[in-house]
Design an enzyme around this catalytic site. Structure first.
Site, PDB file in Angstrom:
ATOM      1  N   HIS A   1       4.099   5.750   4.850  1.00 56.60           N
ATOM      2  CA  HIS A   1       3.075   4.754   4.553  1.00 56.60           C
ATOM      3  C   HIS A   1       3.679   3.383   4.740  1.00 56.60           C
ATOM      4  CE1 HIS A   1      -0.706   3.295   2.912  1.00 56.60           C
ATOM      5  NE2 HIS A   1      -1.084   4.538   2.661  1.00 56.60           N
TER       6      HIS A   1
ATOM      7  N   SER B   1       0.787  -1.226   0.000  1.00 60.80           N
ATOM      8  CA  SER B   1       0.000   0.000   0.000  1.00 60.80           C
ATOM      9  C   SER B   1       0.824   1.283   0.000  1.00 60.80           C
ATOM     10  CB  SER B   1      -0.958   0.009   1.196  1.00 60.80           C
ATOM     11  OG  SER B   1      -2.010  -0.909   0.974  1.00 60.80           O
TER      12      SER B   1
END
Length: 465
Positions: free
Chosen positions: A307, A66
């Protein structure tokens, strides 16, 4: 907090630290790269594939999961720079065929809400729509039955489907598949030649495969499939070497300018992506809040953004401290990957940048609450969670996959839960895959229990069997 070390100090110690900590955590293979200013230090350890014994090098490419969402967010912000997209205009204005089960939500959800995971869509759909260039378009067409867990803008809830929809938005305006648009508008301007999206491209490079704890006594074995379905590309299928993930992050630190001077993204969009859009109910799970694509891990001084990414047996981590011009990337392919992150990256942030991530929660003794409201079955797309009490009065969590990946991944064993406070449960033992105790935040209390549980994404009580 004052930094206690520098990259120069790290040059002689990073390899030893990585080797030891990865061995302690049972990690199959890993690469870590640390860059501050124009200096980079990197190290690699372990193997890319336990079947072949191929060693991991700093050039090995890993699935970044992701973290790919920030690449898609960057492509979307390029559309904003070009005057093609307004963040607060409903997406249906650009994609008139887009719809979900709630027609009002479909007509009102905006690009900003998709980028900040506040669309309210129940978004962990991993259905396969083939390998063709039209797979993202087919995925979005299949969202017509997707339910809402909340109205658009009401809550934060992590949503993979929302980023596939953003990928379709990119395709619509660029006239290219998401993969081709990524390559033309981001990878080529940044000079990233070994960042790829398709298995056919990955196999031509030194590639790591994922490993799952399916061997004897939980030993890591090669995962039964290598790659997520291509339709999930905008949400999480990029494969890259750590150095090229660093180069992508460096562009964001340099006001959108690539190493060769190309302006890839405007400074205004770089800044906008880091601005707080929504606070996260449980900061232990992800961070303090979310920007436009970026996780805002800590909003203190200094701020830490980044992230994480998880695929089938691989996990990637990216942390950026803008005020200290620092990027750290850790890519792993099995074993105690989260434990390695906690023991390696968290201290590095502290030592080099004086940056402190949110404290890792620990069970506390003497917490006495009525646990009855926690009990029940909670569901979201692809996952069913049961909180139950055994005959000895202990609480347990049982998590079961219900989507297309359920048959591929090993069953999650039950975990004992303890109350952390009157709205939070915590696992009694840490999970080495995430490197800490897992927490579940329960919100919207009522006489009937809680309205939903938050553990990254929002799961609501199951009404009936």
């Amino acid at each position: 907090m004052t930094p206690t070390g520098s990259l120069k100090d790290l040059e002689g110690t990073l390899q030893t630290r990585l080797d030891q900590l990865a061995a302690d955590a049972g990690v199959v293979g890993a690469v870590v790269a640390v860059q501050q200013g124009d200096q980079t230090v990197s190290a690699a350890t372990g193997v890319a594939n336990v079947r072949t014994g191929q060693p991991v090098t700093t050039d090995t490419i890993f699935q970044i999961g992701s973290i790919s969402k920030v690449y898609t967010a960057t492509l979307v912000m390029q559309l904003v720079d070009d005057g093609l997209v307004d963040l607060d205009t409903p997406v249906s204005s650009y994609l008139p065929d887009f719809t979900v089960a709630d027609k009002t939500a479909a007509a009102t959800v905006t690009t900003r809400q998709l980028l900040s995971h506040t669309s309210g869509m129940d978004g962990d759909v991993f259905d396969d729509f083939g390998r063709g260039d039209d797979c993202v378009e087919k995925y979005v067409a299949g969202m017509s039955t997707l339910a809402q867990t909340s109205p658009p803008g009401a809550f934060f809830s992590y949503c993979n489907s929302g980023f596939v929809l953003l990928g379709r938005l990119v395709e619509h305006f660029r006239g290219l598949s998401w993969d081709a648009a990524l390559r033309k508008h981001l990878l080529e301007p940044l000079g990233l030649k070994d960042t790829v999206t398709l298995p056919d491209e990955a196999i031509l490079r030194p590639v790591a495969v994922g490993h799952l704890p399916t061997g004897e006594d939980g030993a890591p074995q090669v995962a039964p499939i290598y790659h997520l379905t291509r339709a999930l590309s905008p949400a999480g299928v990029i494969t890259a070497p750590a150095a090229e993930v660093i180069a992508f992050a460096r562009m964001h630190l340099n006001d959108g300018v690539a190493a060769d001077g190309t302006q890839v993204l405007t400074p205004a969009s770089v800044k906008a992506m880091r601005e707080l859009q929504v606070r996260i109910p449980d900061p232990y799970t992800l961070g303090d809040g979310w920007g436009l694509g970026w996780i805002l891990y800590t909003l203190g001084t200094p701020t830490v953004i980044g992230h994480d990414g998880s695929t089938i047996g691989q996990q990637g981590y990216m942390r950026i401290v803008p005020d200290r011009d620092l990027v750290i990337v850790l890519l792993t392919n099995g074993g105690g990957m989260g434990a390695l992150f906690e023991e390696l990256v968290r201290p590095l942030l502290r030592e080099i940048a004086g940056a402190e991530l949110n404290p890792v929660p620990e069970p506390r003794s003497g917490v006495n609450v009525d646990d009855t409201p926690f009990l029940g079955t909670y569901e979201r797309s692809g996952v069913r969670t049961v909180i139950r009490r055994d005959d000895d009065g202990k609480l347990w969590i049982e998590t079961k996959g219900t989507g297309p990946l359920a048959a591929t991944l090993p069953d999650e064993p039950p975990h004992e839960l303890l109350p952390l406070d009157d709205t939070t449960l915590i696992t009694a033992e840490p999970d080495p895959r995430i490197g800490r105790h897992m927490t579940l935040k329960f919100l919207e209390p009522s006489d009937a229990g809680f309205g939903y549980v938050h553990a990254g994404a929002r799961a609501t009580p199951r009404v009936s069997d």
